[in-house]
Structure formats: C-alpha cells, structure tokens
Design an enzyme around this catalytic site. Sequence first.
Site, short mmCIF file in Angstrom:
data_model
loop_
_atom_site.label_atom_id
_atom_site.label_comp_id
_atom_site.label_asym_id
_atom_site.label_seq_id
_atom_site.Cartn_x
_atom_site.Cartn_y
_atom_site.Cartn_z
N TYR A 29 -15.85 13.18 -14.43
CA TYR A 29 -15.42 12.97 -13.10
C TYR A 29 -13.75 13.65 -13.79
CZ TYR A 29 -11.76 12.45 -8.67
OH TYR A 29 -11.11 13.07 -8.12
N HIS A 41 -2.52 20.93 -4.41
CA HIS A 41 -2.20 18.51 -4.02
C HIS A 41 -0.70 18.90 -3.88
CE1 HIS A 41 -5.96 18.17 -4.72
NE2 HIS A 41 -5.76 17.24 -4.23
N ASN A 90 -2.39 11.20 -9.68
CA ASN A 90 -2.86 9.95 -9.04
C ASN A 90 -2.38 8.67 -9.27
OD1 ASN A 90 -5.53 8.63 -8.19
ND2 ASN A 90 -6.55 10.34 -9.03
N TYR A 101 22.92 -20.31 16.30
CA TYR A 101 21.72 -20.58 15.65
C TYR A 101 22.27 -19.53 14.74
CZ TYR A 101 18.47 -23.45 17.72
OH TYR A 101 17.58 -24.42 18.37
N ARG A 147 24.66 -21.47 12.16
CA ARG A 147 24.23 -22.59 11.83
C ARG A 147 22.78 -22.63 10.71
NH1 ARG A 147 20.79 -26.85 15.31
NH2 ARG A 147 22.54 -25.53 16.90
N PHE A 197 -5.96 3.43 -7.93
CA PHE A 197 -4.85 4.45 -7.33
C PHE A 197 -4.57 4.08 -6.20
CE2 PHE A 197 -8.71 6.10 -6.71
CZ PHE A 197 -9.43 6.22 -5.63
N GLU A 226 -12.09 9.62 1.02
CA GLU A 226 -10.44 9.37 0.67
C GLU A 226 -10.64 8.10 2.82
OE1 GLU A 226 -7.62 11.46 -0.59
OE2 GLU A 226 -8.62 11.81 -1.69
#
Length: 524
Positions: free
Chosen positions: A65, A95, A208, A294, A297, A342, A428
């Site tokens: 791969y 990409h 990646n 509050y 404090r 990743f 994915e």
Amino acid sequence: MTTAPADLDRAASTVTVGTGPLTFDDVIAVARGGASVELSPEAQAAIASSRGVIEALADDVVPHYGVSTGFGALATRHIPVERRAQLQRSLVRSHAAGTGDEVEREVVRALMLLRLSTLATGRTGVRLETANAYAAVLSAGITPVVHEYGSLGCSGDLAPLAHCALAVMGEGLVRDADGVGMDASEALSAAGIEPVVLAEKEGLALINGTDGMLGMLVLAIDDLRHLLKVADVAAAMSVEGLLGTDDVFQADLHELRPHPGQQASAANILAVMANSAIRESHRTEECTRVQDAYSLRCAPQVHGGARDTLAHAARVAGVELASAVDNPVVTLDGRVESNGNFHGAPVAYVLDFLAIVAADVASMSERRTDRFLDPARNHGLPPFLADDPGVDSGLMIAQYTQAAMVSELKRLAVPASVDSIPSSAMQEDHVSMGWSAARKLRRSVDALSRVLAIELLTAARGIQLRAPLEPGAAAAAVITALDAETRTEPGPDRFLAPDIEGAWQAVVDRSVVAAAESVTGPLR
C-alpha cells in the site's frame, strides 16, 4: 488573530529536528518566532535507512500500500513501476482540494514543522532530499497557501498537508517571507530550492498526519497558559473594585479541595490583591456582606478547572509530539505496515475540551463586568461607570460586546469531535473532525482574550472611581500598563472601540501579566 507576541527575526534561532520529539518551545519558535530549521545527523541517517526499506519493495511482485498500489478505496489497484511517479504527483494534486480563507502563517509553519518531525523519525520512508526540502522551505520563510476547509481529521489533515506538499513540488501558491503571494516555483527559485519530484511512498508520507490539528493545539496551549493568568489578574481587580473579599482565596481553604489548578489560581488572585487600601477599607465590623457572588468567590474553581483541563491537553499534545504518524509506516524491524494512527480522535477531543473551558472562563468574566455596571450590585459606583448617567452611557455597550462574544463562545464550545461524515466510498467511515475542532478553538481563544480585555478595562475604571482609596500595587501596575496602550480613566463618553482595542493589545502583547508580575513575582 492570535495572542502571541509579534514574530521575531527569522535569523534569531535555529530548531534542530531529530529522531525524538519536538518541544512546545520548538514549535512556537518556528511557527511564531520564524526560526530556521535543520535536520540532525541522526535524523538524516534514520531517513536514509528507512528509504532503503521502501526502495527494496519497489520491485516486489507483492502489492504494498502506497508503494505499488492506489490509495484509500482504490488500494486494490496495482500500479506499474513506470506510473508510480505520476501516482505520487496525482495523489498530492488531487488532495490539495482546500477552499475558503487562507489559514494563518503560524499554523502552516507549525504544520510543516510537525510533518518534518515525523519524516525525521525514519518511520515514513521518504528520501533525505524531500525532508531537506521541507527544512529549506521553512528556513526561507516560504508559506504555502492552505485553506480553511478540506480536512476531516482522519487519514491525517489531508488537504492542508497536500497544499504544503504541492508547494514543495513547485506547484500551487505560496507567500514569501514578506507575505507576498506568488507561484511556488517562483518562490523556490528565488530561495535556491530545487522542486522535489516525489518517488514511491512519498506522497502518502507528506499528507498522512495529524500535524495541522496538533500544531493548532500547541499554539492554543501557549495562548491559554497566558490567558488564564490574565483571567486571574482580571478577577482579582474585579474583586478589589467591587469591594469583595480576598479571604476566600486563602491557601488553607483550597487545600481542602486540592485541585492543582484551583490552588494556583487562588494564589494568583491573592497575590494581585495584596496590600490593597480598597480591600482594607471594608475589612470592618460595619461590612455586613457575608459572601460575594459566585463570579467573584468561585473564580479559582472555574479558572482552576480550566488550568487542569489545559494540563491534560498538554499531556496529549506531548504524546502526539513524540509520535510518528503515517500509513503505512516503516517499523523499527523493517516491516512496512498499515495502521490507524492517523485518526485524529485523541487530539480532537482535547481541542473540544479547551473550547469548552474558554467559553466558561469568558462567561464568568462577563458576569463580573456586568456587576460593575449595575448600581444595585456595584456598591456605590455610578450606573455603567458613566460620568453623567443618562447623558453618558459609560461602559454599557462594552458589556454588550462581551455578551455577544460569550454567546459566540458557547456556540463554538459545541464539540466537533462528536460528528463524523463517511468518505472515500465508505473506506474512511469514521472521521475525527479534529481540524474543525482546532479552527473553532482558535476563534475561541481570540474571543476569550477580548472578553478579558473588556473586564480589565472595566475593572480599571471601577478601581479609579474608588479614589481617594488606592488599589494594591499589582492592580496599579496593570492600570499603568493599560494606560500605555489605551485610556482607562473615568470621564465623559468618548469613542470606545479604540479603548477596547488598546486593552486587548495590552492583553495579547502580554504587558498586563508582565505588569502584575513586576509586583507579585511570577504568577502560577
């Protein structure tokens, strides 16, 4: 806009990237200080060693791969040797699909440095010349144009990283060291950098990773460590100006619930309020108030909870800085293995956590500001701290501005990491949205700095309206620092936006904390 000081001279320092983790200071030095970058001899040797592993697989008949296959849902296709250079170019070009506004220079520099750090571990299989090109681009101050939208925070910050890889190939758009936009090829040529022709596996190795979201996390941690000190200073000045008590910040009370952040915040507030004539003026039996609201404090509990959440985020960032995120990865014993490292979930979660605490700290700050403006609750100050109430509106609309930002902060606190939209033909099918979490956190950090600036401006005016009573030395020093960049003194209404902007500048250039620490010593 960030809360960092202005960029330093790029020649001021050099960060050496080795096989081990970068520090927070390394990232800040390159991203914000413009430091140059070099690879250590150990990193160069590790890169060369793992590249040998990849090259040994190039002619293997068994598909690997990213070396001899397509990517994602196309990983089943075997790519012949003569098409593999095109495979890498096509991966990066396709990409680099971002859109929207440009991402800030400091984010892109952090992203590129962190990608280089992973390359330097020797676990990615890139060539030394490719890693050296990244170092050269950073050192030359060249910044690829990266866009707001494009990353799902899974399979890494693919689109942002691809825009950077594209620039190193000599394609796409960049900005030079002076911020001038130009073609990448022109900028590389001017800097004497040869464009990289990617070889097997390199395209994947360059895109990646979780580097974008991690870079923004490191920058946000740097900002928030500072802003939580600002929050303590602002709270102390508000308690002082509203005739509140410092008794509740005594150390023994916080030892009963010993959260480290809470103890640190209480100590800071106590130190800033020390030796205040305003405080001492109502330390009498005639003072009938038993407890403050509050927002006064409980400031250490809220600011302290934020601190402890920030410490957790820093631990996560530290682990990520020590990680080699790529897929596939070259293991220490020379295997090339696919993995899921990743996935951005660990980083995405803490980015969302920090947006939550930023919203809550800002919300409490706005409540303290509002108390100053209400004559029913501000113990003798004029309505809205106006000079002539009715004719003048004082700081009425400054609180509106705060409220608008706090409302925005609450929307930004909705977590991005609980969302997921499947991609790549369902390969994915669960993504982290960590990039989105990081982008909204940057907006949260900016808004928090502005909310705190308005509280400081209000507290400074309220304290001065207590004259002839004098504040403590720390508050007085902060008011002087504010006055160097804005106007805090009471008086008839004036154009208020510049006053707010000046107070914000005193927050982000860190002069507010420096002024307080000139009296108190280092705040925690």
